[in-house]
Design an enzyme around this catalytic site. Sequence first.
Site, short mmCIF file in Angstrom:
data_model
loop_
_atom_site.label_atom_id
_atom_site.label_comp_id
_atom_site.label_asym_id
_atom_site.label_seq_id
_atom_site.Cartn_x
_atom_site.Cartn_y
_atom_site.Cartn_z
N GLU A 1 52.49 -4.44 49.60
CA GLU A 1 53.25 -3.21 49.31
C GLU A 1 54.73 -3.38 49.65
O GLU A 1 55.07 -3.83 50.74
CB GLU A 1 52.69 -2.05 50.16
CG GLU A 1 53.46 -0.75 50.01
CD GLU A 1 52.80 0.42 50.73
OE1 GLU A 1 52.06 0.18 51.72
OE2 GLU A 1 53.02 1.56 50.30
N ASP B 1 57.58 1.76 54.05
CA ASP B 1 56.13 1.65 53.87
C ASP B 1 55.81 0.26 53.32
O ASP B 1 56.02 0.00 52.14
CB ASP B 1 55.70 2.76 52.88
CG ASP B 1 54.19 2.84 52.68
OD1 ASP B 1 53.46 2.13 53.38
OD2 ASP B 1 53.77 3.63 51.82
N ASP C 1 49.57 -2.37 57.31
CA ASP C 1 50.30 -1.39 56.51
C ASP C 1 51.07 -0.54 57.52
O ASP C 1 50.46 0.28 58.22
CB ASP C 1 49.31 -0.55 55.70
CG ASP C 1 50.01 0.46 54.78
OD1 ASP C 1 51.22 0.72 54.97
OD2 ASP C 1 49.33 0.99 53.88
N HIS D 1 41.97 3.72 54.94
CA HIS D 1 42.74 4.42 55.98
C HIS D 1 42.35 3.98 57.39
O HIS D 1 42.39 4.77 58.33
CB HIS D 1 42.58 5.94 55.82
CG HIS D 1 43.28 6.47 54.61
ND1 HIS D 1 43.07 7.72 54.11
CD2 HIS D 1 44.19 5.90 53.80
CE1 HIS D 1 43.81 7.90 53.02
NE2 HIS D 1 44.51 6.81 52.81
N TYR E 1 39.77 -5.01 47.18
CA TYR E 1 38.93 -4.76 48.36
C TYR E 1 37.49 -5.09 47.98
O TYR E 1 36.91 -4.41 47.12
CB TYR E 1 39.05 -3.29 48.79
CG TYR E 1 40.49 -2.86 48.86
CD1 TYR E 1 41.25 -3.05 50.01
CD2 TYR E 1 41.13 -2.29 47.74
CE1 TYR E 1 42.60 -2.70 50.06
CE2 TYR E 1 42.47 -1.93 47.77
CZ TYR E 1 43.19 -2.14 48.94
OH TYR E 1 44.52 -1.79 48.97
N1 GLY Z 1 50.96 3.78 54.20
C1 GLY Z 1 50.58 4.82 53.34
C2 GLY Z 1 50.51 4.36 51.97
O1 GLY Z 1 50.65 3.18 51.70
O2 GLY Z 1 50.41 5.12 51.07
MN MN Z 2 52.30 3.43 50.36
MN MN Z 3 51.48 1.75 53.05
#
Ligand code: GLY
Ligand code: MN
Ligand code: MN
Length: 470
Positions: free
Chosen positions: A440, A283, A272, A255, A421
């Site tokens: 993602e 996202d 992200d 985070h 990671y």
């Molecule tokens: N950006 C928040 C998540 O990937 O869950």
């Molecule tokens: Mn996410």
């Molecule tokens: Mn994310």
Amino acid sequence: MSPVLNSSAVYAKRRAAIGRALLKAGGGVALLPTAPELPRNRDSDFPYRHDSYFYYLTGFSEPGAWLAVEASGKTVKSTLFCRPKDLEREIWDGIRLGPDAAPGLLGLDAAFSLDSLDQKMPELLANQPAVWFPFATHKGLETQVDGWLNQVRARVRLGAECPQSQHDLCKLLDEMRLVKDAHEIAILRRAGAISAGAHVRAMQTSAAMLRRQAAGGLREYHLEAELLHEFRRHGAEFPAYTSIVAAGANACVLHYRAGNAELKPGQLCLIDAGCELEGYASDITRTFPADGKFTPAQRILYDIVQASQEAAIEATRPGNRFSDPHNAATRVLVEGMLDTGLLAKARHGSVDDVLESGAYRQFYMHRTGHWMGMDVHDCGDYTEPGSPLQPEKDALGQSVMRKPSRILKPGMVLTIEPGLYVRPAKGVPKKFWDIGIRIEDDALVTARGCELMTRGVPVKADEIEALMRT
Ligand code: GLY
Ligand code: MN
Ligand code: MN
């Protein structure tokens, strides 16, 4: 999918659906406030963001509003309470729709001033079998509802009946919101495209700044600024969540926020970030070499994460369960961990042994996705409603009783976000230390598989390098 409807018809259709669900459950009144305004300090507020449930049923984004849906007999009636017109306040804070214009514009049956809320709510609640409101989401709401119910009780000698039961409105709305309609899908696609463009811009800026200033000068906040510029330039209202722009080892902090660390040639950058457009999130995560060229060690791990995402995408189709993409991605990641020596085969055994022991969590400690929609981590049960509990292992390997994972259906939207990671540790090959990678994308489950709504930004290592050369 049906064609996109004009927007007040979209919300009317959703209110009719919630009305039908209420009638099926025995009828009653559903009450729903929007979000409050939040003071930041003195005369400044945090940017206002409506409540997602409220917006889902009204399309109305002013603060100080409530929706009541009465469902009794065979009829459904929707009433809005909103801020009254007030010239003095509108000079300072902006135009209010007001209760006179609201029914016509929003397609509601009636609207009243917010000032009449405490008088009208007991009237709406009298002689109804049940009251529905969102549990544990709005501070003080239960107390407010108690107050109105007490006012109804005070009139029982005059013949009024008090609702006998209270139910969580979230339960009904979460199920509805889980499967997106055509209007939502169109916005989610646009939000995904804007965010993809923002990632492209950040990648290109990173390489260009490092080419110009090989001695330094590129910081995480420079790339955050590029993201925000691109979001707003295309009309997106906000970032959907706090952007992560992480240089090098910062990517191993899940985070992490965009900070002021310097990005140096030879380092990876993990971004992200996604915009919120018309109340809908996107996202996206991409990890790229700050100067545009992966090192051999980075490339090895990157290709593993990318292959794991491909396996997860393949597993994202109707009839499969929510957990299938995670299981598919984790298997590929574990194969990679054993092949690269992140996990020593002699100590950890086979892929199945590692999946069983959970040793992979040293390098992959989160799930591969979540529902996404109005909220970036959207509502909706992750287990199959109506199924019996069965023994399962939780994320920490403990035995628990759970319903089986949710079966995917067309219209559901989820992220697919595997990662690796590598923190410095004994026994971990040094060349991989401090590398953090996540990829993602946002997937819409379709009739035959899934549609990735965020592929306006490349994902393959060669394609990222080619983009960053331009
Ligand atoms: N950006 C928040 C998540 O990937 O869950
Ligand atoms: Mn996410
Ligand atoms: Mn994310």
